[in-house]
Motif scaffolding. Structure first.
Motif, PDB file in Angstrom:
ATOM      1  N   ALA A 178     -11.759 -14.152   7.326  1.00  0.00           N
ATOM      2  CA  ALA A 178     -10.624 -14.883   7.906  1.00  0.00           C
ATOM      3  C   ALA A 178     -10.559 -14.560   9.395  1.00  0.00           C
ATOM      4  O   ALA A 178     -11.445 -13.873   9.917  1.00  0.00           O
ATOM      5  CB  ALA A 178      -9.329 -14.486   7.204  1.00  0.00           C
ATOM      6  N   ASN A 179      -9.489 -15.010  10.070  1.00  0.00           N
ATOM      7  CA  ASN A 179      -9.372 -14.666  11.490  1.00  0.00           C
ATOM      8  C   ASN A 179      -8.854 -13.229  11.649  1.00  0.00           C
ATOM      9  O   ASN A 179      -8.461 -12.578  10.681  1.00  0.00           O
ATOM     10  CB  ASN A 179      -8.496 -15.690  12.240  1.00  0.00           C
ATOM     11  N   ASN A 180      -8.882 -12.741  12.893  1.00  0.00           N
ATOM     12  CA  ASN A 180      -8.539 -11.336  13.155  1.00  0.00           C
ATOM     13  C   ASN A 180      -7.143 -10.967  12.686  1.00  0.00           C
ATOM     14  O   ASN A 180      -6.933  -9.898  12.108  1.00  0.00           O
ATOM     15  CB  ASN A 180      -8.647 -11.038  14.665  1.00  0.00           C
ATOM     16  N   GLU A 181      -6.167 -11.866  12.935  1.00  0.00           N
ATOM     17  CA  GLU A 181      -4.781 -11.531  12.556  1.00  0.00           C
ATOM     18  C   GLU A 181      -4.627 -11.384  11.052  1.00  0.00           C
ATOM     19  O   GLU A 181      -3.918 -10.495  10.582  1.00  0.00           O
ATOM     20  CB  GLU A 181      -3.794 -12.619  13.004  1.00  0.00           C
ATOM     21  N   THR A 182      -5.289 -12.286  10.310  1.00  0.00           N
ATOM     22  CA  THR A 182      -5.171 -12.221   8.851  1.00  0.00           C
ATOM     23  C   THR A 182      -5.764 -10.910   8.329  1.00  0.00           C
ATOM     24  O   THR A 182      -5.148 -10.223   7.511  1.00  0.00           O
ATOM     25  CB  THR A 182      -5.893 -13.429   8.205  1.00  0.00           C
ATOM     26  N   ILE A 183      -6.949 -10.564   8.837  1.00  0.00           N
ATOM     27  CA  ILE A 183      -7.597  -9.329   8.365  1.00  0.00           C
ATOM     28  C   ILE A 183      -6.755  -8.107   8.760  1.00  0.00           C
ATOM     29  O   ILE A 183      -6.570  -7.174   7.967  1.00  0.00           O
ATOM     30  CB  ILE A 183      -9.038  -9.219   8.922  1.00  0.00           C
ATOM     31  N   ALA A 184      -6.200  -8.134   9.974  1.00  0.00           N
ATOM     32  CA  ALA A 184      -5.360  -7.014  10.418  1.00  0.00           C
ATOM     33  C   ALA A 184      -4.147  -6.845   9.497  1.00  0.00           C
ATOM     34  O   ALA A 184      -3.766  -5.726   9.139  1.00  0.00           O
ATOM     35  CB  ALA A 184      -4.909  -7.244  11.859  1.00  0.00           C
ATOM     36  N   LEU A 185      -3.581  -7.975   9.068  1.00  0.00           N
ATOM     37  CA  LEU A 185      -2.425  -7.917   8.164  1.00  0.00           C
ATOM     38  C   LEU A 185      -2.838  -7.359   6.798  1.00  0.00           C
ATOM     39  O   LEU A 185      -2.130  -6.531   6.213  1.00  0.00           O
ATOM     40  CB  LEU A 185      -1.821  -9.327   8.010  1.00  0.00           C
ATOM     41  N   LEU A 186      -3.997  -7.792   6.308  1.00  0.00           N
ATOM     42  CA  LEU A 186      -4.472  -7.315   5.002  1.00  0.00           C
ATOM     43  C   LEU A 186      -4.678  -5.800   5.019  1.00  0.00           C
ATOM     44  O   LEU A 186      -4.359  -5.110   4.049  1.00  0.00           O
ATOM     45  CB  LEU A 186      -5.770  -8.029   4.610  1.00  0.00           C
ATOM     46  N   ILE A 187      -5.209  -5.281   6.123  1.00  0.00           N
ATOM     47  CA  ILE A 187      -5.459  -3.834   6.199  1.00  0.00           C
ATOM     48  C   ILE A 187      -4.144  -3.068   6.055  1.00  0.00           C
ATOM     49  O   ILE A 187      -4.092  -1.999   5.455  1.00  0.00           O
ATOM     50  CB  ILE A 187      -6.171  -3.478   7.532  1.00  0.00           C
ATOM     51  N   GLN A 188      -3.048  -3.652   6.572  1.00  0.00           N
ATOM     52  CA  GLN A 188      -1.745  -2.987   6.486  1.00  0.00           C
ATOM     53  C   GLN A 188      -1.061  -3.163   5.131  1.00  0.00           C
ATOM     54  O   GLN A 188      -0.287  -2.301   4.714  1.00  0.00           O
ATOM     55  CB  GLN A 188      -0.797  -3.514   7.580  1.00  0.00           C
ATOM     56  N   THR A 189      -1.332  -4.292   4.454  1.00  0.00           N
ATOM     57  CA  THR A 189      -0.466  -4.626   3.316  1.00  0.00           C
ATOM     58  C   THR A 189      -1.153  -4.898   1.985  1.00  0.00           C
ATOM     59  O   THR A 189      -0.471  -4.994   0.965  1.00  0.00           O
ATOM     60  CB  THR A 189       0.370  -5.897   3.642  1.00  0.00           C
ATOM     61  N   SER A 190      -2.481  -5.037   1.977  1.00  0.00           N
ATOM     62  CA  SER A 190      -3.130  -5.467   0.745  1.00  0.00           C
ATOM     63  C   SER A 190      -3.392  -4.271  -0.171  1.00  0.00           C
ATOM     64  O   SER A 190      -4.202  -3.393   0.135  1.00  0.00           O
ATOM     65  CB  SER A 190      -4.446  -6.175   1.092  1.00  0.00           C
ATOM     66  N   ARG A 191      -2.693  -4.237  -1.299  1.00  0.00           N
ATOM     67  CA  ARG A 191      -2.675  -3.022  -2.115  1.00  0.00           C
ATOM     68  C   ARG A 191      -4.029  -2.679  -2.739  1.00  0.00           C
ATOM     69  O   ARG A 191      -4.368  -1.508  -2.846  1.00  0.00           O
ATOM     70  CB  ARG A 191      -1.586  -3.141  -3.190  1.00  0.00           C
ATOM     71  N   SER A 192      -4.800  -3.691  -3.132  1.00  0.00           N
ATOM     72  CA  SER A 192      -6.093  -3.359  -3.738  1.00  0.00           C
ATOM     73  C   SER A 192      -7.125  -2.972  -2.668  1.00  0.00           C
ATOM     74  O   SER A 192      -8.196  -2.463  -2.982  1.00  0.00           O
ATOM     75  CB  SER A 192      -6.612  -4.494  -4.617  1.00  0.00           C
ATOM     76  N   PHE A 193      -6.794  -3.183  -1.395  1.00  0.00           N
ATOM     77  CA  PHE A 193      -7.612  -2.607  -0.323  1.00  0.00           C
ATOM     78  C   PHE A 193      -7.153  -1.174  -0.036  1.00  0.00           C
ATOM     79  O   PHE A 193      -7.955  -0.245   0.000  1.00  0.00           O
ATOM     80  CB  PHE A 193      -7.500  -3.440   0.959  1.00  0.00           C
ATOM     81  N   ILE A 194      -5.849  -0.992   0.096  1.00  0.00           N
ATOM     82  CA  ILE A 194      -5.310   0.296   0.531  1.00  0.00           C
ATOM     83  C   ILE A 194      -5.515   1.390  -0.507  1.00  0.00           C
ATOM     84  O   ILE A 194      -5.913   2.504  -0.183  1.00  0.00           O
ATOM     85  CB  ILE A 194      -3.789   0.161   0.846  1.00  0.00           C
ATOM     86  N   PHE A 195      -5.268   1.036  -1.774  1.00  0.00           N
ATOM     87  CA  PHE A 195      -5.241   2.079  -2.813  1.00  0.00           C
ATOM     88  C   PHE A 195      -6.531   2.169  -3.610  1.00  0.00           C
ATOM     89  O   PHE A 195      -6.512   2.587  -4.760  1.00  0.00           O
ATOM     90  CB  PHE A 195      -4.040   1.864  -3.741  1.00  0.00           C
ATOM     91  N   GLN A 196      -7.639   1.727  -3.018  1.00  0.00           N
ATOM     92  CA  GLN A 196      -8.896   1.837  -3.741  1.00  0.00           C
ATOM     93  C   GLN A 196      -9.924   2.579  -2.943  1.00  0.00           C
ATOM     94  O   GLN A 196      -9.992   2.487  -1.723  1.00  0.00           O
ATOM     95  CB  GLN A 196      -9.404   0.442  -4.084  1.00  0.00           C
ATOM     96  N   THR A 197     -10.753   3.318  -3.662  1.00  0.00           N
ATOM     97  CA  THR A 197     -11.851   4.026  -3.017  1.00  0.00           C
ATOM     98  C   THR A 197     -12.805   3.003  -2.405  1.00  0.00           C
ATOM     99  O   THR A 197     -13.082   1.962  -3.009  1.00  0.00           O
ATOM    100  CB  THR A 197     -12.571   4.904  -4.065  1.00  0.00           C
ATOM    101  N   ALA A 198     -13.289   3.311  -1.227  1.00  0.00           N
ATOM    102  CA  ALA A 198     -14.208   2.395  -0.530  1.00  0.00           C
ATOM    103  C   ALA A 198     -15.464   2.173  -1.358  1.00  0.00           C
ATOM    104  O   ALA A 198     -15.882   3.041  -2.131  1.00  0.00           O
ATOM    105  CB  ALA A 198     -14.556   2.972   0.839  1.00  0.00           C
ATOM    106  N   LEU A 199     -16.069   1.012  -1.174  1.00  0.00           N
ATOM    107  CA  LEU A 199     -17.296   0.662  -1.906  1.00  0.00           C
ATOM    108  C   LEU A 199     -18.356   1.744  -1.775  1.00  0.00           C
ATOM    109  O   LEU A 199     -18.520   2.337  -0.708  1.00  0.00           O
ATOM    110  CB  LEU A 199     -17.882  -0.617  -1.317  1.00  0.00           C
ATOM    111  N   ALA A 200     -19.109   1.951  -2.837  1.00  0.00           N
ATOM    112  CA  ALA A 200     -20.177   2.950  -2.825  1.00  0.00           C
ATOM    113  C   ALA A 200     -21.267   2.543  -1.822  1.00  0.00           C
ATOM    114  O   ALA A 200     -21.574   1.356  -1.681  1.00  0.00           O
ATOM    115  CB  ALA A 200     -20.774   3.083  -4.219  1.00  0.00           C
ATOM    116  N   PRO A 201     -21.840   3.524  -1.120  1.00  0.00           N
ATOM    117  CA  PRO A 201     -22.844   3.235  -0.089  1.00  0.00           C
ATOM    118  C   PRO A 201     -23.999   2.367  -0.597  1.00  0.00           C
ATOM    119  O   PRO A 201     -24.451   1.470   0.116  1.00  0.00           O
ATOM    120  CB  PRO A 201     -23.350   4.626   0.319  1.00  0.00           C
ATOM    121  N   ALA A 202     -24.474   2.612  -1.811  1.00  0.00           N
ATOM    122  CA  ALA A 202     -25.619   1.844  -2.324  1.00  0.00           C
ATOM    123  C   ALA A 202     -25.279   0.357  -2.419  1.00  0.00           C
ATOM    124  O   ALA A 202     -26.094  -0.499  -2.076  1.00  0.00           O
ATOM    125  CB  ALA A 202     -26.045   2.378  -3.694  1.00  0.00           C
ATOM    126  N   SER A 203     -24.061   0.046  -2.883  1.00  0.00           N
ATOM    127  CA  SER A 203     -23.648  -1.354  -3.013  1.00  0.00           C
ATOM    128  C   SER A 203     -23.592  -2.029  -1.644  1.00  0.00           C
ATOM    129  O   SER A 203     -23.988  -3.181  -1.485  1.00  0.00           O
ATOM    130  CB  SER A 203     -22.271  -1.447  -3.666  1.00  0.00           C
TER     131      SER A 203
END
Ligand SMILES: *Cc1c(COP(=O)(O)O)cnc(C)c1O
Length: 385
Positions: free
Chosen positions: A245-270
Protein backbone atom coordinates in the motif's frame (compact mmCIF):
# COMPACT_ATOMS: atom_id res chain seq x y z
CA UNK A 1 -12.99 -35.84 27.63
CA UNK A 2 -16.01 -33.59 27.63
CA UNK A 3 -19.12 -35.42 26.57
CA UNK A 4 -20.19 -32.78 24.09
CA UNK A 5 -16.84 -32.92 22.33
CA UNK A 6 -17.11 -36.71 22.02
CA UNK A 7 -20.63 -36.44 20.61
CA UNK A 8 -19.74 -33.69 18.17
CA UNK A 9 -16.61 -35.52 17.02
CA UNK A 10 -18.59 -38.71 16.42
CA UNK A 11 -21.27 -36.80 14.51
CA UNK A 12 -18.61 -35.32 12.23
CA UNK A 13 -17.09 -38.75 11.60
CA UNK A 14 -20.40 -40.03 10.30
CA UNK A 15 -20.88 -37.07 7.97
CA UNK A 16 -20.21 -37.49 4.24
CA UNK A 17 -18.26 -34.26 4.56
CA UNK A 18 -15.72 -35.78 6.97
CA UNK A 19 -12.20 -34.64 6.12
CA UNK A 20 -9.11 -36.84 6.18
CA UNK A 21 -5.48 -35.79 6.19
CA UNK A 22 -3.40 -37.35 3.45
CA UNK A 23 0.39 -37.22 3.44
CA UNK A 24 2.00 -35.55 0.43
CA UNK A 25 5.71 -36.26 0.16
CA UNK A 26 6.35 -32.90 -1.51
CA UNK A 27 4.59 -30.54 -3.91
CA UNK A 28 6.19 -31.68 -7.17
CA UNK A 29 4.32 -32.82 -10.33
CA UNK A 30 5.12 -36.44 -9.44
CA UNK A 31 5.10 -37.24 -5.78
CA UNK A 32 4.05 -39.76 -3.13
CA UNK A 33 0.54 -39.48 -1.71
CA UNK A 34 0.18 -41.69 1.36
CA UNK A 35 3.26 -43.50 0.06
CA UNK A 36 1.91 -44.15 -3.45
CA UNK A 37 3.32 -42.54 -6.57
CA UNK A 38 0.84 -40.04 -8.11
CA UNK A 39 0.72 -37.10 -10.46
CA UNK A 40 -0.21 -34.11 -8.32
CA UNK A 41 -2.60 -31.69 -10.02
CA UNK A 42 -3.86 -29.65 -7.09
CA UNK A 43 -0.93 -27.74 -5.64
CA UNK A 44 -0.65 -23.97 -5.18
CA UNK A 45 3.11 -24.24 -5.78
CA UNK A 46 2.24 -22.77 -9.18
CA UNK A 47 5.73 -22.01 -10.45
CA UNK A 48 7.45 -24.99 -8.84
CA UNK A 49 9.57 -22.66 -6.70
CA UNK A 50 8.97 -24.45 -3.37
CA UNK A 51 11.39 -27.13 -4.51
CA UNK A 52 13.69 -24.99 -6.68
CA UNK A 53 17.37 -25.58 -5.82
CA UNK A 54 18.15 -21.83 -5.71
CA UNK A 55 15.23 -21.08 -3.39
CA UNK A 56 16.27 -23.94 -1.12
CA UNK A 57 19.88 -22.70 -1.07
CA UNK A 58 18.72 -19.19 -0.18
CA UNK A 59 16.71 -20.54 2.75
CA UNK A 60 19.67 -22.63 3.90
CA UNK A 61 22.03 -19.65 3.84
CA UNK A 62 19.59 -17.62 5.91
CA UNK A 63 19.38 -20.39 8.51
CA UNK A 64 23.20 -20.47 8.72
CA UNK A 65 23.39 -16.69 9.00
CA UNK A 66 20.42 -15.90 11.29
CA UNK A 67 19.33 -19.18 12.87
CA UNK A 68 15.97 -20.88 12.63
CA UNK A 69 13.72 -18.42 14.46
CA UNK A 70 13.56 -14.64 14.47
CA UNK A 71 13.22 -14.48 18.26
CA UNK A 72 10.73 -11.67 18.67
CA UNK A 73 8.08 -9.54 17.06
CA UNK A 74 9.15 -6.96 14.50
CA UNK A 75 8.62 -4.15 17.03
CA UNK A 76 10.87 -5.77 19.65
CA UNK A 77 13.90 -7.90 18.70
CA UNK A 78 12.73 -9.85 15.64
CA UNK A 79 13.28 -7.24 12.93
CA UNK A 80 16.16 -8.74 10.93
CA UNK A 81 17.79 -6.97 7.96
CA UNK A 82 16.16 -9.36 5.48
CA UNK A 83 12.61 -8.47 6.61
CA UNK A 84 13.01 -4.90 5.38
CA UNK A 85 14.81 -6.12 2.28
CA UNK A 86 11.93 -8.42 1.31
CA UNK A 87 9.41 -5.63 1.98
CA UNK A 88 11.33 -3.35 -0.38
CA UNK A 89 11.46 -6.00 -3.07
CA UNK A 90 7.75 -6.77 -2.75
CA UNK A 91 6.82 -3.07 -2.89
CA UNK A 92 8.94 -2.64 -6.02
CA UNK A 93 7.45 -5.82 -7.54
CA UNK A 94 3.88 -4.67 -6.83
CA UNK A 95 4.76 -1.07 -7.79
CA UNK A 96 3.56 0.43 -4.54
CA UNK A 97 5.29 2.72 -2.07
CA UNK A 98 5.56 0.29 0.80
CA UNK A 99 4.96 -3.22 2.07
CA UNK A 100 4.56 -4.98 5.42
CA UNK A 101 5.10 -8.67 6.17
CA UNK A 102 2.79 -10.87 8.22
CA UNK A 103 3.19 -14.49 9.31
CA UNK A 104 0.61 -15.68 6.78
CA UNK A 105 -1.87 -14.39 4.25
CA UNK A 106 -4.67 -15.35 6.62
CA UNK A 107 -3.22 -13.12 9.34
CA UNK A 108 -2.56 -10.32 6.86
CA UNK A 109 -6.29 -10.23 6.05
CA UNK A 110 -7.25 -10.29 9.74
CA UNK A 111 -4.71 -7.60 10.62
CA UNK A 112 -5.27 -5.26 7.70
CA UNK A 113 -9.06 -5.29 7.48
CA UNK A 114 -9.39 -4.79 11.22
CA UNK A 115 -6.85 -1.99 11.42
CA UNK A 116 -8.43 -0.10 8.53
CA UNK A 117 -12.05 -0.33 9.69
CA UNK A 118 -14.13 0.65 12.71
CA UNK A 119 -17.79 0.89 13.71
CA UNK A 120 -18.25 3.76 11.23
CA UNK A 121 -17.13 1.62 8.29
CA UNK A 122 -19.18 -0.37 5.80
CA UNK A 123 -17.33 -3.25 4.13
CA UNK A 124 -18.67 -4.49 0.79
CA UNK A 125 -17.48 -8.08 0.34
CA UNK A 126 -17.84 -10.52 -2.59
CA UNK A 127 -19.87 -13.57 -1.54
CA UNK A 128 -17.11 -15.96 -2.64
CA UNK A 129 -14.25 -14.23 -0.85
CA UNK A 130 -11.70 -16.40 0.94
CA UNK A 131 -12.46 -17.59 4.48
CA UNK A 132 -9.75 -15.31 5.92
CA UNK A 133 -11.54 -12.25 4.49
CA UNK A 134 -14.86 -13.49 5.88
CA UNK A 135 -13.34 -14.03 9.32
CA UNK A 136 -11.58 -10.67 9.16
CA UNK A 137 -14.93 -9.00 8.45
CA UNK A 138 -16.62 -10.89 11.28
CA UNK A 139 -13.91 -9.83 13.69
CA UNK A 140 -14.14 -6.19 12.70
CA UNK A 141 -16.64 -3.74 14.14
CA UNK A 142 -17.69 -2.68 10.67
CA UNK A 143 -21.06 -3.30 9.08
CA UNK A 144 -20.70 -6.01 6.41
CA UNK A 145 -22.64 -6.00 3.14
CA UNK A 146 -22.20 -9.04 0.89
CA UNK A 147 -22.61 -8.55 -2.85
CA UNK A 148 -23.24 -11.29 -5.40
CA UNK A 149 -20.16 -12.93 -6.83
CA UNK A 150 -18.41 -10.47 -9.23
CA UNK A 151 -21.82 -8.85 -9.84
CA UNK A 152 -20.94 -5.20 -10.39
CA UNK A 153 -24.59 -4.15 -10.81
CA UNK A 154 -25.38 -5.56 -7.39
CA UNK A 155 -22.34 -3.86 -5.86
CA UNK A 156 -23.16 -0.53 -7.51
CA UNK A 157 -26.72 -0.71 -6.19
CA UNK A 158 -25.50 -1.44 -2.67
CA UNK A 159 -22.89 1.31 -2.79
CA UNK A 160 -25.53 3.77 -4.00
CA UNK A 161 -27.79 2.89 -1.07
CA UNK A 162 -25.02 4.16 1.21
CA UNK A 163 -24.02 7.16 -0.86
CA UNK A 164 -23.64 9.47 2.11
CA UNK A 165 -21.61 7.09 4.22
CA UNK A 166 -18.06 8.35 4.70
CA UNK A 167 -16.01 5.21 5.29
CA UNK A 168 -16.48 2.47 2.71
CA UNK A 169 -14.25 -0.48 1.87
CA UNK A 170 -14.65 -2.88 -1.06
CA UNK A 171 -12.80 -6.16 -0.54
CA UNK A 172 -12.33 -8.97 -3.05
CA UNK A 173 -10.11 -11.86 -4.03
CA UNK A 174 -8.07 -11.02 -7.16
CA UNK A 175 -8.27 -14.57 -8.50
CA UNK A 176 -10.96 -16.50 -6.63
CA UNK A 177 -9.37 -19.46 -4.89
CA UNK A 178 -12.00 -22.12 -5.62
CA UNK A 179 -13.38 -20.86 -8.96
CA UNK A 180 -10.24 -19.50 -10.57
CA UNK A 181 -12.10 -16.54 -12.06
CA UNK A 182 -10.91 -12.95 -11.82
CA UNK A 183 -12.51 -10.06 -9.97
CA UNK A 184 -13.33 -7.36 -12.58
CA UNK A 185 -10.83 -4.86 -11.21
CA UNK A 186 -11.43 -2.43 -14.07
CA UNK A 187 -15.06 -1.97 -13.01
CA UNK A 188 -14.19 -2.21 -9.31
CA UNK A 189 -11.67 0.58 -9.86
CA UNK A 190 -14.35 2.72 -11.49
CA UNK A 191 -16.87 2.04 -8.71
CA UNK A 192 -14.45 2.69 -5.88
CA UNK A 193 -13.49 6.07 -7.42
CA UNK A 194 -17.09 7.01 -8.03
CA UNK A 195 -18.19 6.11 -4.50
CA UNK A 196 -15.05 7.17 -2.65
CA UNK A 197 -14.40 3.68 -1.32
CA UNK A 198 -11.10 2.02 -0.41
CA UNK A 199 -10.34 -1.02 -2.60
CA UNK A 200 -8.62 -4.01 -0.96
CA UNK A 201 -7.63 -6.92 -3.22
CA UNK A 202 -6.40 -10.28 -1.94
CA UNK A 203 -3.96 -11.42 -4.61
CA UNK A 204 -2.96 -14.75 -3.03
CA UNK A 205 -3.49 -16.69 -6.26
CA UNK A 206 -2.61 -13.92 -8.71
CA UNK A 207 0.85 -12.96 -7.46
CA UNK A 208 3.47 -14.55 -9.73
CA UNK A 209 0.67 -15.86 -11.93
CA UNK A 210 -0.97 -13.03 -13.92
CA UNK A 211 0.04 -9.52 -14.98
CA UNK A 212 3.38 -8.30 -16.33
CA UNK A 213 6.16 -10.46 -14.84
CA UNK A 214 3.59 -11.93 -12.46
CA UNK A 215 2.83 -8.65 -10.69
CA UNK A 216 -0.78 -9.70 -10.13
CA UNK A 217 -4.31 -8.64 -10.88
CA UNK A 218 -3.94 -4.85 -10.45
CA UNK A 219 -1.27 -4.92 -13.16
CA UNK A 220 -3.35 -7.25 -15.31
CA UNK A 221 -6.29 -4.81 -15.28
CA UNK A 222 -4.15 -1.68 -15.01
CA UNK A 223 -6.35 -0.84 -12.03
CA UNK A 224 -5.61 1.45 -9.13
CA UNK A 225 -5.84 -0.77 -6.05
CA UNK A 226 -5.37 0.91 -2.66
CA UNK A 227 -4.33 -2.13 -0.65
CA UNK A 228 -3.07 -5.46 -1.97
CA UNK A 229 -2.86 -8.49 0.32
CA UNK A 230 -0.60 -11.35 -0.71
CA UNK A 231 0.89 -14.58 0.42
CA UNK A 232 4.41 -15.97 0.12
CA UNK A 233 2.99 -19.49 0.28
CA UNK A 234 1.64 -20.03 -3.22
CA UNK A 235 3.56 -19.05 -6.39
CA UNK A 236 6.41 -17.79 -4.20
CA UNK A 237 6.90 -21.25 -2.73
CA UNK A 238 7.60 -20.06 0.81
CA UNK A 239 5.44 -19.12 3.76
CA UNK A 240 4.14 -15.82 5.10
CA UNK A 241 1.85 -12.97 4.11
CA UNK A 242 2.23 -9.35 3.09
CA UNK A 243 0.35 -6.17 2.36
CA UNK A 244 1.35 -3.55 -0.22
CA UNK A 245 0.00 0.00 0.00
CA UNK A 246 1.13 3.62 0.22
CA UNK A 247 3.45 4.87 2.98
CA UNK A 248 0.70 6.28 5.20
CA UNK A 249 -1.32 3.07 5.15
CA UNK A 250 1.70 0.93 6.04
CA UNK A 251 2.73 3.39 8.78
CA UNK A 252 -0.77 3.11 10.27
CA UNK A 253 -0.70 -0.70 10.13
CA UNK A 254 2.62 -0.79 12.01
CA UNK A 255 0.96 1.17 14.84
CA UNK A 256 -2.40 -0.58 14.94
CA UNK A 257 -2.53 -3.95 13.20
CA UNK A 258 -2.75 -6.57 15.92
CA UNK A 259 -1.63 -9.61 13.93
CA UNK A 260 1.47 -7.61 12.94
CA UNK A 261 2.21 -6.24 16.41
CA UNK A 262 1.59 -9.35 18.48
CA UNK A 263 3.26 -11.93 16.29
CA UNK A 264 6.78 -13.19 16.07
CA UNK A 265 8.50 -11.98 12.91
CA UNK A 266 8.69 -14.40 9.98
CA UNK A 267 11.41 -17.03 10.21
CA UNK A 268 14.60 -16.10 8.30
CA UNK A 269 14.38 -19.14 5.99
CA UNK A 270 10.88 -18.17 4.82
CA UNK A 271 11.99 -14.59 4.14
CA UNK A 272 15.12 -15.61 2.23
CA UNK A 273 13.22 -18.18 0.16
CA UNK A 274 10.69 -15.53 -0.87
CA UNK A 275 13.48 -13.07 -1.74
CA UNK A 276 14.97 -15.59 -4.15
CA UNK A 277 11.54 -16.46 -5.60
CA UNK A 278 10.77 -12.80 -6.33
CA UNK A 279 14.06 -12.56 -8.17
CA UNK A 280 13.40 -15.75 -10.19
CA UNK A 281 9.81 -14.77 -11.06
CA UNK A 282 11.01 -11.49 -12.59
CA UNK A 283 14.04 -12.93 -14.40
CA UNK A 284 12.36 -16.09 -15.76
CA UNK A 285 8.97 -14.97 -17.13
CA UNK A 286 8.83 -18.23 -19.13
CA UNK A 287 7.65 -19.98 -15.95
CA UNK A 288 4.55 -17.80 -15.74
CA UNK A 289 3.94 -18.15 -19.48
CA UNK A 290 4.18 -21.92 -19.34
CA UNK A 291 1.82 -22.12 -16.34
CA UNK A 292 -0.85 -20.09 -18.16
CA UNK A 293 -0.35 -21.97 -21.43
CA UNK A 294 -0.75 -25.50 -20.03
CA UNK A 295 -3.66 -24.26 -17.94
CA UNK A 296 -5.46 -23.20 -21.14
CA UNK A 297 -4.62 -26.50 -22.82
CA UNK A 298 -6.08 -28.54 -19.97
CA UNK A 299 -9.13 -26.32 -19.47
CA UNK A 300 -9.98 -26.60 -23.16
CA UNK A 301 -9.47 -30.36 -23.19
CA UNK A 302 -11.75 -30.86 -20.17
CA UNK A 303 -14.51 -28.68 -21.62
CA UNK A 304 -14.31 -30.56 -24.92
CA UNK A 305 -14.78 -33.81 -22.99
CA UNK A 306 -18.04 -32.41 -21.66
CA UNK A 307 -16.88 -31.49 -18.17
CA UNK A 308 -17.88 -28.22 -16.58
CA UNK A 309 -14.46 -26.66 -16.22
CA UNK A 310 -15.28 -23.02 -15.53
CA UNK A 311 -13.86 -20.62 -18.08
CA UNK A 312 -10.99 -18.31 -17.31
CA UNK A 313 -7.30 -17.73 -17.78
CA UNK A 314 -5.97 -18.72 -14.38
CA UNK A 315 -4.25 -22.05 -13.57
CA UNK A 316 -7.11 -22.91 -11.19
CA UNK A 317 -9.41 -25.21 -13.18
CA UNK A 318 -12.43 -26.25 -11.14
CA UNK A 319 -14.27 -29.26 -12.54
CA UNK A 320 -17.76 -28.95 -11.05
CA UNK A 321 -19.30 -32.27 -10.02
CA UNK A 322 -22.21 -31.15 -7.83
CA UNK A 323 -22.96 -33.42 -4.92
CA UNK A 324 -20.24 -34.04 -2.37
CA UNK A 325 -20.47 -37.84 -2.56
CA UNK A 326 -19.98 -37.88 -6.32
CA UNK A 327 -17.02 -35.54 -6.02
CA UNK A 328 -15.35 -37.89 -3.54
CA UNK A 329 -16.10 -40.83 -5.83
CA UNK A 330 -14.49 -38.96 -8.71
CA UNK A 331 -11.46 -38.21 -6.56
CA UNK A 332 -11.13 -41.93 -5.82
CA UNK A 333 -11.34 -42.84 -9.51
CA UNK A 334 -8.63 -40.32 -10.35
CA UNK A 335 -6.57 -41.73 -7.52
CA UNK A 336 -6.89 -45.28 -8.85
CA UNK A 337 -5.60 -43.96 -12.17
CA UNK A 338 -2.57 -42.32 -10.57
CA UNK A 339 -3.71 -38.72 -10.18
CA UNK A 340 -4.23 -36.84 -6.94
CA UNK A 341 -6.82 -34.03 -6.90
CA UNK A 342 -8.74 -33.70 -3.63
CA UNK A 343 -12.49 -33.09 -3.84
CA UNK A 344 -13.48 -29.67 -2.53
CA UNK A 345 -16.77 -29.78 -0.66
CA UNK A 346 -18.90 -27.53 1.56
CA UNK A 347 -18.22 -25.46 3.60
CA UNK A 348 -15.25 -24.54 1.38
CA UNK A 349 -17.64 -24.18 -1.59
CA UNK A 350 -21.45 -23.66 -1.68
CA UNK A 351 -23.83 -26.67 -1.48
CA UNK A 352 -24.13 -28.72 -4.67
CA UNK A 353 -21.03 -27.19 -6.23
CA UNK A 354 -18.55 -29.77 -4.95
CA UNK A 355 -15.67 -29.99 -7.34
CA UNK A 356 -12.24 -31.20 -8.23
CA UNK A 357 -10.05 -28.14 -8.00
CA UNK A 358 -7.44 -28.96 -10.57
CA UNK A 359 -4.33 -26.77 -10.65
CA UNK A 360 -1.15 -27.07 -12.64
CA UNK A 361 2.44 -26.11 -11.97
CA UNK A 362 4.87 -24.63 -14.50
CA UNK A 363 6.95 -27.74 -13.86
CA UNK A 364 4.31 -30.16 -15.21
CA UNK A 365 5.48 -31.63 -18.53
CA UNK A 366 3.29 -31.78 -21.64
CA UNK A 367 3.07 -35.54 -20.99
CA UNK A 368 1.67 -34.91 -17.49
CA UNK A 369 -0.98 -32.59 -18.90
CA UNK A 370 -1.88 -35.11 -21.61
CA UNK A 371 -2.07 -37.90 -19.05
CA UNK A 372 -4.44 -35.85 -16.85
CA UNK A 373 -6.71 -35.08 -19.84
CA UNK A 374 -6.64 -38.73 -20.98
CA UNK A 375 -7.59 -39.93 -17.52
CA UNK A 376 -10.57 -37.58 -17.39
CA UNK A 377 -11.58 -38.95 -20.80
CA UNK A 378 -11.26 -42.54 -19.56
CA UNK A 379 -13.40 -41.84 -16.49
CA UNK A 380 -16.05 -40.13 -18.64
CA UNK A 381 -16.24 -43.20 -20.89
CA UNK A 382 -16.46 -45.55 -17.91
CA UNK A 383 -19.31 -43.49 -16.48
CA UNK A 384 -21.20 -43.51 -19.76
CA UNK A 385 -20.78 -47.21 -20.39
C1 LIG B 1 -4.43 -19.16 0.61
C2 LIG B 1 -5.17 -17.89 0.73
C3 LIG B 1 -4.99 -17.06 1.84
C4 LIG B 1 -4.18 -17.47 3.03
O1 LIG B 1 -2.81 -17.37 2.77
P1 LIG B 1 -1.82 -18.15 3.75
O2 LIG B 1 -0.52 -17.48 3.54
O3 LIG B 1 -1.84 -19.56 3.32
O4 LIG B 1 -2.34 -17.96 5.14
C5 LIG B 1 -5.63 -15.84 1.86
N1 LIG B 1 -6.45 -15.47 0.84
C6 LIG B 1 -6.64 -16.24 -0.23
C7 LIG B 1 -7.53 -15.77 -1.33
C8 LIG B 1 -6.03 -17.49 -0.31
O5 LIG B 1 -6.27 -18.27 -1.34
Amino acid sequence: MNNWIRQESKRKQQSPLYRNLVITDKNTPETLINGERKILAASNNYLGLATDARVIASAQEAVERYGTGSGGSRLTTGNLPIHGQLEQELARFKQTEACLLYSSGFLANLGVINALSDSETIIFSDELNHASIIDACRLSKARIIIYKHTDMKDLEKKLAEHRNHAKKIIVTDGIFSMDGDLAPLDTLNFLKERHGALLIVDDAHATGVIGTLGRGSADYFQANVDVTIGTLSKALGSEGGFVCANNETIALLIQTSRSFIFQTALAPASVAAALMSIHIIQSEPERQQRLLKIGMVLRKALNQLGYTALNGISPIIPVIIGCAKHAVHFQNMLNENGIFIPAIRPPTVPENTSRLRCTLMATHTDEHVQFIANTFRKIKHEQLS
